[in-house]
Write an enzyme that holds these catalytic residues in place. Sequence first.
Site, PDB file in Angstrom:
ATOM      1  N   ASP A 121       0.627  -9.612  13.634  1.00  0.00           N
ATOM      2  CA  ASP A 121       0.428  -8.539  12.655  1.00  0.00           C
ATOM      3  C   ASP A 121      -0.685  -7.610  13.129  1.00  0.00           C
ATOM      4  OD1 ASP A 121       0.060  -6.972  10.364  1.00  0.00           O
ATOM      5  OD2 ASP A 121       0.581  -8.638   9.045  1.00  0.00           O
ATOM      6  N   HIS A 142       3.927  -7.349  10.540  1.00  0.00           N
ATOM      7  CA  HIS A 142       3.884  -6.839   9.174  1.00  0.00           C
ATOM      8  C   HIS A 142       5.291  -6.388   8.787  1.00  0.00           C
ATOM      9  CE1 HIS A 142       0.724  -6.134   6.247  1.00  0.00           C
ATOM     10  NE2 HIS A 142       1.357  -5.034   5.852  1.00  0.00           N
ATOM     11  N   SER A 171       1.027  -7.750   1.580  1.00  0.00           N
ATOM     12  CA  SER A 171       0.159  -6.715   2.130  1.00  0.00           C
ATOM     13  C   SER A 171      -0.884  -6.311   1.089  1.00  0.00           C
ATOM     14  CB  SER A 171       0.996  -5.531   2.623  1.00  0.00           C
ATOM     15  OG  SER A 171       0.215  -4.668   3.400  1.00  0.00           O
ATOM     16  N   GLN A 172      -0.906  -5.047   0.640  1.00  0.00           N
ATOM     17  CA  GLN A 172      -1.794  -4.720  -0.476  1.00  0.00           C
ATOM     18  C   GLN A 172      -1.509  -5.644  -1.654  1.00  0.00           C
ATOM     19  OE1 GLN A 172      -2.889  -0.584  -2.485  1.00  0.00           O
ATOM     20  NE2 GLN A 172      -0.927  -1.302  -3.246  1.00  0.00           N
ATOM     21  N   TYR A 211       0.826  -1.206   0.000  1.00  0.00           N
ATOM     22  CA  TYR A 211       0.000   0.000   0.000  1.00  0.00           C
ATOM     23  C   TYR A 211       0.859   1.255   0.000  1.00  0.00           C
ATOM     24  CZ  TYR A 211      -4.327   2.584   1.109  1.00  0.00           C
ATOM     25  OH  TYR A 211      -5.418   3.413   1.079  1.00  0.00           O
TER      26      TYR A 211
END
Length: 320
Positions: free
Chosen positions: A274, A303, A184-185, A92
């Site tokens: 996370d 993360h 992630s994203q 992201y």
Amino acid sequence: MPALDFPLEQLKTYTGSSPLPKGFDVYWDKALKVLDQQSLDFELEDVNFSAPGVICKNLFFTGVGDARIGCKFIRPENVSGKIPAIVMFHGYSSHSGGWVDKLPYAYAGYAVLAMDVRGQMGLSSDNTTVMGNTLRGHIIRGLYGNNPDNLFFKNVFLDTVQTARVLMSMDFVDENRVGATGGSQGGALTLACAALEPRIKMNAPIYPFLSDYKRSWAMDLFQAAYEELSYYIRNKDPRQQNMDEMFETLGYIDVSNLAPRIKGETYMFITLMDTTCPPSTQFAAYNKIIAKKSCEVYPNHGHEALPESAELIYNFFKGL
């Protein structure tokens, strides 16, 4: 083992708390029909990086809404017959990264196309016009009014499909040997791409974002990447009278709802500490996948960079 979320045994069966919107599959089937009309033509641009035995170029195509989508493209210089390929997606607010991390795949005989998400820090343009917030994040772009057709990530998910299709359309790429990966994203976009383009043979998402929004709210983890949802609620629904409608609209861009559509093999990386993408939201997507799947669980990681993950994914894609 430290505990942030449900116990691991409960996580292994958890399938999410966010709603599945009415007409969810109709919504995406309609969007894909529109995408079918989109050209797969692309243009290549020289870059200031080179490495022996490979071709490195920027690649551009026109996405839905006439946005210009940019990607990094790398392939072996000498190609004999049809070769496997991989699409890559980034985290992201970031971009598709450098060239060096893609070289091992090119030297192993793969073509790689790494997409820049529109409106973030890469080559792609963001020409979406909507009413409401553009100040902070993309999750809430188009959310005002609860019209799922206006959601920013709808177009991004379609961009992932078009990226895969552009790669599959190349005459030296075997369209039946294409994989997808990202963290992630990028993990969310990996799942979205695999769900909406059934020819993706193998996919390797890392702690996927954009999953089970309601669970993040329940855990009071609307922070970091999800902070914009708290910002939106505080300003647009301060007495929380329309939360059900908001979560239903977000359900259209919830990868846990897309997960059952995945046909290819999934190899997911899940982190139990996370606080950005809580473990339960990761498992909500994983547990809904019906196709062949396996996962690597990192009990003490959050993360962050995951030791050995790059090597494990590289070995996984040897199956293409």
